[in-house]
Design a protein around this motif. Sequence first.
Motif, PDB file in Angstrom:
ATOM      1  N   UNK A 145      39.611  33.851  48.992  1.00 15.04           N
ATOM      2  CA  UNK A 145      40.387  34.889  48.310  1.00 15.04           C
ATOM      3  C   UNK A 145      39.706  35.193  46.989  1.00 15.04           C
ATOM      4  N   UNK A 146      40.121  36.279  46.367  1.00 16.39           N
ATOM      5  CA  UNK A 146      39.512  36.731  45.119  1.00 16.39           C
ATOM      6  C   UNK A 146      40.388  36.274  43.962  1.00 16.39           C
ATOM      7  N   UNK A 147      39.813  35.574  43.006  1.00 17.83           N
ATOM      8  CA  UNK A 147      40.579  35.075  41.866  1.00 17.83           C
ATOM      9  C   UNK A 147      40.467  35.968  40.636  1.00 17.83           C
ATOM     10  N   UNK A 148      39.395  36.776  40.548  1.00 15.04           N
ATOM     11  CA  UNK A 148      39.219  37.676  39.397  1.00 15.04           C
ATOM     12  C   UNK A 148      38.469  38.911  39.856  1.00 15.04           C
ATOM     13  N   UNK A 149      38.893  40.067  39.358  1.00 14.60           N
ATOM     14  CA  UNK A 149      38.128  41.292  39.599  1.00 14.60           C
ATOM     15  C   UNK A 149      37.786  41.940  38.257  1.00 14.60           C
ATOM     16  N   UNK A 150      36.628  42.582  38.218  1.00  9.74           N
ATOM     17  CA  UNK A 150      36.214  43.315  37.042  1.00  9.74           C
ATOM     18  C   UNK A 150      36.934  44.651  36.938  1.00  9.74           C
ATOM     19  N   UNK A 151      36.763  45.355  35.812  1.00 10.55           N
ATOM     20  CA  UNK A 151      37.502  46.596  35.568  1.00 10.55           C
ATOM     21  C   UNK A 151      37.175  47.726  36.538  1.00 10.55           C
TER      22      UNK A 151
END
Length: 198
Positions: A145-151
């Motif tokens: 899963x994705x824990x952080x995404x950029x703007x």
Amino acid sequence: MTGPRVGVLALQGDTREHLAALREAGAESFTVRRRGELDAVDALVIPGGESTTMTHLLRELELLEPLRARLAEGMPAYGSCAGMILLASEILDAGAPGRDAAPLKGIDMTVRRNAFGRQVDSFEGDIDFEGLDAPVHAVFIRAPWVERVGPDVRVLGRAADHIVAVRQDKMLATAFHPEMTGDRRIHRLFVDIVAGRA
């Protein structure tokens, strides 16, 4: 009129299913195992499989840096499961040093490997997917899963409150395996991205 030339990285994982799904979605699809094959395609699908094994083979076949370069130049890419892991800019639980999964830095995100658990924890379920008219039946197998995404990253889908589908410009990634179902909408979306229609 022919569709875009989309390669499927054919080192390990569910290559045939992606090739078939891409053809049904309107693309010409090809296996990619060598530098010349990578150079010949307009876009690339990185399938599910085992991200550390895929990294090892990319290094062995001297494809890792050419692939990073093509992505940095703007080549569209879609990664499912292990492909999502490899497209990340940062990988958590990347594996043992020397046998670790190497980020290709295509999408500005932090991904956790095997986040939903081991093989026995694999599951299926319907999830809402932004831009599609009805939920997607998602198959999760040792999924990240994705824990952080950029703007600049758009979240397209979530499962159990975790991010499992994202898009950044011409890059698309899912933690699940749409190639394992008869639903071709995500592959069609990617082909539309490659063709400049989405």
